[in-house]
Motif scaffolding. Structure first.
Motif, PDB file in Angstrom:
ATOM      1  N   ILE A   1      17.237 -26.596 -44.602  1.00  0.00           N
ATOM      2  CA  ILE A   1      18.104 -25.990 -43.582  1.00  0.00           C
ATOM      3  C   ILE A   1      18.323 -26.959 -42.435  1.00  0.00           C
ATOM      4  N   ILE A   2      17.247 -27.584 -41.966  1.00  0.00           N
ATOM      5  CA  ILE A   2      17.356 -28.519 -40.843  1.00  0.00           C
ATOM      6  C   ILE A   2      18.217 -29.725 -41.223  1.00  0.00           C
ATOM      7  N   THR A   3      18.023 -30.238 -42.441  1.00  0.00           N
ATOM      8  CA  THR A   3      18.783 -31.406 -42.885  1.00  0.00           C
ATOM      9  C   THR A   3      20.273 -31.098 -42.970  1.00  0.00           C
ATOM     10  N   LEU A   4      20.623 -29.988 -43.604  1.00  0.00           N
ATOM     11  CA  LEU A   4      22.037 -29.631 -43.753  1.00  0.00           C
ATOM     12  C   LEU A   4      22.678 -29.348 -42.398  1.00  0.00           C
ATOM     13  N   ASN A   5      21.940 -28.673 -41.525  1.00  0.00           N
ATOM     14  CA  ASN A   5      22.491 -28.392 -40.197  1.00  0.00           C
ATOM     15  C   ASN A   5      22.669 -29.672 -39.385  1.00  0.00           C
ATOM     16  N   SER A   6      21.772 -30.615 -39.567  1.00  0.00           N
ATOM     17  CA  SER A   6      21.915 -31.898 -38.866  1.00  0.00           C
ATOM     18  C   SER A   6      23.162 -32.637 -39.343  1.00  0.00           C
ATOM     19  N   LEU A   7      23.366 -32.641 -40.653  1.00  0.00           N
ATOM     20  CA  LEU A   7      24.566 -33.288 -41.194  1.00  0.00           C
ATOM     21  C   LEU A   7      25.830 -32.578 -40.734  1.00  0.00           C
ATOM     22  N   ALA A   8      25.776 -31.225 -40.694  1.00  0.00           N
ATOM     23  CA  ALA A   8      26.942 -30.475 -40.220  1.00  0.00           C
ATOM     24  C   ALA A   8      27.225 -30.790 -38.757  1.00  0.00           C
ATOM     25  N   ALA A   9      26.156 -30.889 -37.954  1.00  0.00           N
ATOM     26  CA  ALA A   9      26.346 -31.217 -36.538  1.00  0.00           C
ATOM     27  C   ALA A   9      26.928 -32.612 -36.357  1.00  0.00           C
ATOM     28  N   LEU A  10      26.467 -33.563 -37.178  1.00  0.00           N
ATOM     29  CA  LEU A  10      27.029 -34.918 -37.115  1.00  0.00           C
ATOM     30  C   LEU A  10      28.509 -34.909 -37.469  1.00  0.00           C
ATOM     31  N   ALA A  11      28.860 -34.141 -38.505  1.00  0.00           N
ATOM     32  CA  ALA A  11      30.280 -34.055 -38.881  1.00  0.00           C
ATOM     33  C   ALA A  11      31.100 -33.433 -37.753  1.00  0.00           C
ATOM     34  N   GLY A  12      30.500 -32.442 -37.055  1.00  0.00           N
ATOM     35  CA  GLY A  12      31.216 -31.793 -35.963  1.00  0.00           C
ATOM     36  C   GLY A  12      31.423 -32.703 -34.763  1.00  0.00           C
ATOM     37  N   LEU A  13      30.594 -33.752 -34.627  1.00  0.00           N
ATOM     38  CA  LEU A  13      30.746 -34.667 -33.495  1.00  0.00           C
ATOM     39  C   LEU A  13      31.964 -35.576 -33.642  1.00  0.00           C
ATOM     40  N   GLY A  14      32.440 -35.724 -34.873  1.00  0.00           N
ATOM     41  CA  GLY A  14      33.544 -36.661 -35.096  1.00  0.00           C
ATOM     42  C   GLY A  14      34.849 -36.218 -34.481  1.00  0.00           C
ATOM     43  N   ALA A  15      35.130 -34.900 -34.527  1.00  0.00           N
ATOM     44  CA  ALA A  15      36.444 -34.418 -34.097  1.00  0.00           C
ATOM     45  C   ALA A  15      36.749 -34.726 -32.627  1.00  0.00           C
ATOM     46  N   PRO A  16      35.858 -34.396 -31.664  1.00  0.00           N
ATOM     47  CA  PRO A  16      36.187 -34.711 -30.269  1.00  0.00           C
ATOM     48  C   PRO A  16      36.389 -36.208 -30.031  1.00  0.00           C
ATOM     49  N   TRP A  17      35.545 -37.031 -30.634  1.00  0.00           N
ATOM     50  CA  TRP A  17      35.697 -38.479 -30.432  1.00  0.00           C
ATOM     51  C   TRP A  17      37.028 -38.953 -31.005  1.00  0.00           C
ATOM     52  N   LEU A  18      37.376 -38.461 -32.201  1.00  0.00           N
ATOM     53  CA  LEU A  18      38.644 -38.858 -32.823  1.00  0.00           C
ATOM     54  C   LEU A  18      39.830 -38.358 -32.012  1.00  0.00           C
ATOM     55  N   LEU A  19      39.737 -37.146 -31.441  1.00  0.00           N
ATOM     56  CA  LEU A  19      40.832 -36.644 -30.604  1.00  0.00           C
ATOM     57  C   LEU A  19      41.003 -37.514 -29.361  1.00  0.00           C
ATOM     58  N   GLY A  20      39.884 -37.980 -28.824  1.00  0.00           N
ATOM     59  CA  GLY A  20      39.981 -38.913 -27.698  1.00  0.00           C
ATOM     60  C   GLY A  20      40.698 -40.193 -28.091  1.00  0.00           C
ATOM     61  N   ARG A  21      40.428 -40.712 -29.287  1.00  0.00           N
ATOM     62  CA  ARG A  21      41.104 -41.921 -29.768  1.00  0.00           C
ATOM     63  C   ARG A  21      42.592 -41.663 -29.995  1.00  0.00           C
ATOM     64  N   ILE A  22      42.935 -40.454 -30.442  1.00  0.00           N
ATOM     65  CA  ILE A  22      44.357 -40.121 -30.629  1.00  0.00           C
ATOM     66  C   ILE A  22      45.079 -40.144 -29.285  1.00  0.00           C
ATOM     67  N   ILE A  23      44.406 -39.547 -28.248  1.00  0.00           N
ATOM     68  CA  ILE A  23      45.024 -39.553 -26.915  1.00  0.00           C
ATOM     69  C   ILE A  23      45.210 -40.982 -26.424  1.00  0.00           C
ATOM     70  N   ASP A  24      44.224 -41.826 -26.636  1.00  0.00           N
ATOM     71  CA  ASP A  24      44.355 -43.229 -26.233  1.00  0.00           C
ATOM     72  C   ASP A  24      45.485 -43.904 -26.988  1.00  0.00           C
ATOM     73  N   ALA A  25      45.656 -43.576 -28.277  1.00  0.00           N
ATOM     74  CA  ALA A  25      46.731 -44.172 -29.077  1.00  0.00           C
ATOM     75  C   ALA A  25      48.086 -43.747 -28.538  1.00  0.00           C
ATOM     76  N   VAL A  26      48.187 -42.439 -28.170  1.00  0.00           N
ATOM     77  CA  VAL A  26      49.460 -41.933 -27.658  1.00  0.00           C
ATOM     78  C   VAL A  26      49.793 -42.574 -26.316  1.00  0.00           C
ATOM     79  N   THR A  27      48.765 -42.838 -25.493  1.00  0.00           N
ATOM     80  CA  THR A  27      49.013 -43.424 -24.174  1.00  0.00           C
ATOM     81  C   THR A  27      49.175 -44.939 -24.230  1.00  0.00           C
ATOM     82  N   GLY A  28      49.223 -45.489 -25.437  1.00  0.00           N
ATOM     83  CA  GLY A  28      49.567 -46.891 -25.576  1.00  0.00           C
ATOM     84  C   GLY A  28      48.418 -47.820 -25.814  1.00  0.00           C
ATOM     85  N   ARG A  29      47.246 -47.308 -26.103  1.00  0.00           N
ATOM     86  CA  ARG A  29      46.102 -48.194 -26.329  1.00  0.00           C
ATOM     87  C   ARG A  29      45.951 -48.557 -27.803  1.00  0.00           C
TER      88      ARG A  29
END
Length: 567
Positions: A30-58
């Protein structure tokens, strides 16, 4: 009467760790699967930040970043789903273990303990409290595991993303910590009080239901209604106390959720204007902190429920705090002689009800124990039956303490027959308790005059017995146990005259060639005995044959003449 003990926090903690250790492989998964799920969930906010940077010309490939966000979401969903499935199975297995442990402990309680505690207390622990704990283990613990892992990973991610913003955001959560600490200091005692009030209410309802005929006969309806109203009032008061704590706790927590995001937006805006962070970083930090709301909200709600269920768990585990019975005697009694030597007994410490009782019961004799109500007759009978052990002194059979005998051996030595006979909602065969061929079971039933009992598979839950039939089943158990000594304590007191005569004929068959100790409430029983022991204030004040005691013109003679109307 006193309630059963309640386990302290250390005992509850150790019990919880034992439950986790019993299924450690599932816990690790349970702990292992939840840790992997939490790691996967961390990707979306960081990627959305990169999308915003891409849109603003970075720079950056927006389509690839969007696909990565989708992949993270899918991975998190699948991993969380598998983790929850395993967690719920773990919860069901653990709930099963809790129920089994409670049942085993309840069945292992000394009879004297069970008789001294209110029936409603044990019933409430075995129903309401067990259900609360089982539901928590099944539903809340898996969800809390998911939430806790998510919080750890999200906080780590926001600190790594931008340390200053991360630390400010975490500091903004401190208000939740203070509010929760305030709540936890008060909640356990409040929920324990609520549980105790529920036990009192359950016991009051049980007593009222069981004594319905007595209440009607003695016009006690108003008194019982008053007692019930008092129990309900106390239950309501304790319930309102826990509701008052929640009404303060949850609004303050909900307000605290907005603080981290506001602080990060203010500081992030200043840092962005100053050119020290990108807009995408600020957005990602805020999104991470907003992600905390879900698991935090869930955990804080579950913490509140855990206070209730942990109080229930403390009551369930309280049975483990009852001292275990001493090891059973390893030697068998050498003969059938019963010796009571210097026996003292107290239901409450410091308040003896028996004071230095000495008595020898010879094999094969009929002994009547008489005295006024409260003299200690029934207490002495319970000690001789091995139901409880004396506070001081010894009660032995064949040189072995009766209370130390294993249950099977005790049943072959001494059996107590009272006015109360429990009939299980099982077949007649199962109610006879002893495993034996059908012809032996039928023979025992015929010995006590139970000619109605032809069908051993009759379901006594569907077809209940009347009082006389229930007593015949109880006496058939005695025949099957075949003890050398039978103790009678008001065995026919609750039966009507016709049923009592039937029961007395059955008793005569059971008592043939056995040692009989009759706790006599009708002196005719004493008249027919070999010896009579007269008790007063927890002491034996006279002992001898009926005729000798009458001739001595002492306390027994006074009882005898009073019973015969002064003749």
């Amino acid at each position: 009467m006193a309630n059963l003990p309640v386990a302290d926090q250390r005992m509850v903690g150790r019990a919880a760790l034992r439950l986790l250790a019993a299924d450690r492989r599932s816990v690790a998964t349970i702990i292992t699967l939840n840790s992997l799920a939490a790691l996967a969930g961390l990707g979306a906010p960081w990627l959305l930040g990169r999308i915003i940077d891409a849109v603003t010309g970075r720079g950056g490939h927006i389509d690839r970043l969007a696909l990565a966000v989708l992949a993270c979401a899918v991975a998190q969903t699948l991993l969380t789903r598998f983790a929850l499935a395993i967690a719920y199975r773990f919860g069901e297995r653990t709930a099963y273990r809790i129920r089994e442990n409670f049942l085993s402990r309840a069945l292992g309680l000394p009879a004297a303990v069970v008789e001294r505690v209110p029936a409603g207390d044990l019933a409430a622990r075995g129903t309401t409290d067990i259900d609360a704990v089982a539901n928590t283990v099944r539903d809340l613990v898996p969800s809390m595991a998911v939430g806790a892992v998510q919080i750890v990973f999200i906080v780590s991610a926001v600190v790594v993303l931008q340390p200053v913003l991360g630390l400010v955001g975490v500091a903004g959560l401190s208000g939740i910590w203070f509010v929760t600490r305030w709540y936890l200091r008060r909640a356990r005692d409040a929920y324990l009080a609520e549980g105790a009030a529920n036990s009192v209410l359950a016991d009051d309802l049980t007593a009222t239901t069981a004594g319905a005929r007595t209440i009607e006969a003695f016009a006690l309806r108003e008194r019982r209604l008053a007692a019930g109203h008092a129990a309900i009032t106390e239950t309501r008061r304790t319930r309102l106390n826990t509701l008052a704590l929640r009404s303060v706790y949850f609004p303050l927590v909900e307000t605290s959720y907005a603080v981290p995001g506001v602080l990060v937006l203010l500081l992030g805006g200043l840092l962005y204007i100053d050119g020290r962070v990108s807009l995408g970083t600020v957005v990602a930090a805020v999104l991470y902190l907003r992600q905390l709301v879900g698991p935090l909200d869930g955990i804080l709600i579950w913490i509140e429920q855990l206070q209730s269920s942990s109080a229930s768990f403390a009551r369930v585990e309280g049975l483990a705090a009852i001292p275990a019975a001493p090891p059973a005697a390893s030697t068998a009694p050498s003969d059938e002689r019963i010796e009571v030597s210097g026996v003292r007994y107290a239901y409450d410490p410091g308040h003896d009800v028996l004071h230095g009782v000495d008595l020898t019961i010879r094999p094969g004799e009929r002994l009547a124990i008489v005295g006024l109500s409260g003299a200690g007759k029934s207490t002495l009978g319970m000690l001789i039956a091995g139901v409880d052990r004396p506070t001081a002194g010894t009660v032995t059979v064949g040189g072995v303490p009766i209370a130390d005998l294993p249950p099977d051996e005790l049943r072959r030595q001494v059996v107590l027959v009272t006015q109360e006979h429990h009939v299980f909602r099982e077949s007649l065969r199962d109610n006879l308790i002893v495993s034996a061929p059908d012809d032996v079971l039928r023979g025992a039933l015929k010995t006590v005059g139970a000619y109605w009992a032809d069908d051993l598979d009759r379901d006594l839950g569907e077809e209940p017995l009347d009082g006389a039939q229930a007593q015949q089943v109880a006496l058939a158990r005695v025949v099957l146990a075949d003890p050398h000594t039978v103790i009678l304590d008001e065995a026919t007191a609750l039966l009507d005259p016709t049923a009592a005569r039937t029961a007395e004929r059955a008793l005569a068959a059971v008592l043939h060639e056995r040692t009989v100790i009759a706790i006599a409430h009708r002196l005719q029983t004493a008249h027919d005995a070999d010896r009579v022991a007269v008790m007063d204030d927890g002491r034996i004040i006279e002992l001898g044959a009926h005729a000798d005691l009458v001739a001595a013109n002492g306390p027994y003679a006074a009882l005898w003449h009073s019973w015969h109307g002064g003749v």
